[in-house]
Scaffold this active site. Sequence first.
Site, PDB file in Angstrom:
ATOM      1  N   ASP A   1     -21.046  12.238 -14.470  1.00  0.00           N
ATOM      2  CA  ASP A   1     -22.448  11.981 -14.098  1.00  0.00           C
ATOM      3  C   ASP A   1     -22.537  11.142 -12.811  1.00  0.00           C
ATOM      4  OD1 ASP A   1     -21.470   9.563 -15.008  1.00  0.00           O
ATOM      5  OD2 ASP A   1     -23.000   9.250 -16.540  1.00  0.00           O
TER       6      ASP A   1
ATOM      7  N   CYS B   1       0.829  -1.216   0.000  1.00  0.00           N
ATOM      8  CA  CYS B   1       0.000   0.000   0.000  1.00  0.00           C
ATOM      9  C   CYS B   1       0.860   1.261   0.000  1.00  0.00           C
ATOM     10  CB  CYS B   1      -0.886   0.037   1.243  1.00  0.00           C
ATOM     11  SG  CYS B   1      -2.054  -1.295   1.321  1.00  0.00           S
TER      12      CYS B   1
HETATM   13  C1  BEZ Z   1       0.539  -4.783   1.810  1.00  0.00           C
HETATM   14  O1  BEZ Z   1       0.059  -3.684   1.574  1.00  0.00           O
HETATM   15  O2  BEZ Z   1       1.747  -4.973   1.727  1.00  0.00           O
HETATM   16  C2  BEZ Z   1      -0.347  -5.945   2.150  1.00  0.00           C
HETATM   17  C3  BEZ Z   1      -1.506  -5.754   2.860  1.00  0.00           C
HETATM   18  C4  BEZ Z   1      -2.288  -6.854   3.182  1.00  0.00           C
HETATM   19  C5  BEZ Z   1      -1.931  -8.121   2.767  1.00  0.00           C
HETATM   20  C6  BEZ Z   1      -0.779  -8.302   2.020  1.00  0.00           C
HETATM   21  C7  BEZ Z   1       0.023  -7.215   1.709  1.00  0.00           C
END
Ligand code: BEZ
Length: 223
Positions: free
Chosen positions: A139, A46
């Site tokens: 929209d 992330c």
């Molecule tokens: C990650 O963002 O690295 C991750 C999050 C949840 C499960 C596996 C990877």
Amino acid sequence: MPGLLLGDEAPNFEADTTHGRIRFHDFLGGSWGILFSHPRDFTPVCTTELGRAAKLAPEFSKRNVKMIALSIDDVSDHLAWAKDINAYNGDEPTEKLPFPIIADANRKLAVQLGMLDPDEQDKQGMPLTARVVFVFGPDKKLKLSILYPATTGRNFDEILRVVDSLQLTVKHQVATPVDWKPGERVMVVPSIPDAEAKKLFPEGVFTKELPSGKKYLRYTPQP
Ligand code: BEZ
């Protein structure tokens, strides 16, 4: 059944975000919008995704697309995480990102939008959010939905490419073929008769001959 299907209107939810409280429709205004969800704050994949999204923010803005992320933690976690994301990007470790992150600590929105990944759970056994991409048109209807599991990071260049395709379709009634990139030839959609296609695409319509004899593979330079 929770979740969103193509053509559905975005729910007008209210939420706390790192940029204050929002009502989703007001946030979108008359712009395109991209909502992308994340399994959790302070997770490695992330962090790389949000770093890339931050770097690409000017590209989304050029295309009139408002960006917003969602993760199932609260605003204070999101703000602390933003410092890590900026540091990962090699920038000043501030709490500022060019888009808000929605706080969804109780997973209410994640459930409503069909974002949970049952295969990935936290220490309490609660499901984490999958990597969902929703693109909404001006929209407020859903134009694109992509769903990745938590373990696969997205390709934000691909997301921009898709936005280019979506916007081209709206403006010029064309479709984009496999592996299309901006500037390459596009396809005339099957619903447009040949005579009308000639008028719509003055640069020419090129039809590929096929064994079936059916004249459906029609190209035109990108308008
Ligand atoms: C990650 O963002 O690295 C991750 C999050 C949840 C499960 C596996 C990877």
